[in-house]
Design an enzyme around this catalytic site. Structure first.
Site: not given
Ligand code: PMP
Length: 427
Positions: A134, A214, A217, A243, A382
């Site tokens: 991401h 990370d 998910q 999430k 993203c």
């Molecule tokens: N990493 C992953 C794999 C994600 O899915 C997300 C959220 N889409 C993020 C990082 C970023 O999370 P946040 O926007 O809550 O900081």
């Protein structure tokens, strides 16, 4: 659109058949029985237990913690400490002081790069990420590498959307100072072999690399067991509360004590200090060293309630539930003409299904589905480096959680068929 009006989706949901968690526990879903919410990878709906816990905190214990000598402030301090202990236990982290509350995964990555990265990465070093990271991780480590004059390496993926472990291993050496990879890809749903990747990173770098996972998910979909992952080689693990059914604005960075202690603070202010002299300042103990300023107690309480709720449901059951739904979606969508599905088979993924429909732009598809009460995400998720490798600017993504039912998946598939009819594609 006329076609759609003449062909409405028969979507009145009488029951929760096939859900792991009853829809009735989620006020937003309960209020709209026709809503088919398939965007849980972006953010999950909140169980009533979370909303109740946050309201109770603000109605009975709200004060600025740590600073007051009065009982209400002590109650807030206790609520915050209890939330930390609860979330740590849920994540399989025995030492709760090694859980730093942050705003979310993005902030956790910036903390890791801004603190550990700036202190330990320099010219000649190498930073390794994957093509499925991401932007929260990818861009943060890319920029850290640029700033520090280090090389930035990207582990490529296999055709079915897994980390190519041979390529990943080939990038690792004693020059590697950071290795970052996601627990689960938000764009493909691929569940990565975290312990194996972390073990490789630790071994090939001679223990010199910081291994950052990370978990945005990961935590929502399975019991994570941080201490076991740390034993395998993970140094830092990050996730976002929203999430997991908690509120937006809170998340956590979990770390090995030795790693966190060796990291300098990354923000300065109240609470994170031990003694402030005119010239020099010393730092508070973990976790306070990384939590400058008034903490986000209310949201931490909400996150603790979310993991309490998920624990009671059985965090381990969520992934199996999602996989069954993913299998249903992959089968049904895969049978439609002109569909491209991305990522591995259902047995290797969470409840994320990314796809393209020939002749229908993902944004048009999302709009058409929305007319039928079906919420999906369309875009690059993203993950632009991944989209480039897939050869598309965007995909459509449906994502599931504990409240998702087979009926929801069927509504998605019906909606895709309707979009194909509307655009005159798909035969
Ligand atoms: N990493 C992953 C794999 C994600 O899915 C997300 C959220 N889409 C993020 C990082 C970023 O999370 P946040 O926007 O809550 O900081």
């Amino acid at each position: 659109m006329t076609t759609l009006l003449m062909d409405p989706a028969p979507l009145v949901r009488a029951h929760d058949a096939g859900a792991l968690a009853p829809r009735a526990e989620f006020p937003l879903l309960a209020a709209d029985p026709a809503l088919v919410y398939l965007d849980s990878a972006a953010t999950a709906q909140k169980p009533r237990a979370v909303l109740d816990a946050m309201r109770a905190y603000y109605e009975t214990a709200n004060a600025n913690p740590h600073r007051g000598a009065y009982r209400l402030s002590a109650a807030a301090t206790e609520a915050y400490a209890a939330a930390r202990a609860r979330v740590a236990r849920f994540c399989g982290l025995a030492d709760a002081d090694c859980l730093v509350f942050v705003r979310g995964t993005t902030e956790a990555m910036n903390l890791a790069a801004g603190s550990w990265g700036r202190a330990h990465v320099g010219p000649g070093d190498e930073v390794v990420v994957t093509a499925m990271d991401h932007h929260a991780a990818f861009v943060t480590w890319q920029q850290l590498a640029r700033e520090r004059g280090a090389a930035f390496r990207i582990a490529e993926l296999t055709a079915d959307g897994r980390v190519d472990e041979d390529h990943f291993a080939s990038l690792l050496s004693e020059r590697t100072r950071v290795v970052a990879f996601p627990h689960v890809s938000n764009a493909l749903g691929t569940v990565n072999p975290v312990a194996r990747l972390a073990g490789l990173a630790r071994e090939r770098s001679g223990g010199r690399a910081l291994v950052v996972c990370d978990g945005a998910q990961g935590v929502p979909h399975m019991a994570v067991g941080f201490d076991a992952l740390a034993a395998a080689g993970v140094d830092l693990y990050a996730f976002s509360g929203h999430k997991v059914g908690g509120p937006m604005g809170v998340g956590a960075l979990l770390g090995r004590r030795a790693v966190l202690e060796a990291m300098p603070p990354w923000q300065f202010g109240g609470d994170m200090i031990s003694r402030v002299g005119d010239e020099e300042t010393t730092w508070n103990a973990l976790p306070h060293k990384f939590e400058a300023g008034t903490p986000n107690v209310g949201d931490a309480v909400g996150l603790a309630a979310a993991v309490e709720w998920l624990d009671a449901l059985g965090a381990d059951r969520v992934l199996a539930h999602e996989r069954a739904l993913a299998a249903r979606a992959l089968d049904a969508l895969g049978a439609l003409p002109g569909l491209t599905l991305y990522g591995p088979g259902a047995e290797s993924r969470s409840g994320v299904v990314s796809f393209s429909v020939e002749g229908v732009h993902p944004h048009d598809l999302a709009t058409i589905l929305d007319e039928r009460g079906v919420c999906i995400r369309a875009g690059h998720h993203c993950a632009q480096p991944l989209m480039r490798r897939l050869g598309v600017p965007a995909t459509a993504r449906a994502s599931f959680w504990a409240y998702t039912t087979p009926e929801d998946v069927d509504a998605l598939v019906d909606g895709v068929r309707a979009a194909q009819r509307l655009f005159g594609v798909g035969g």
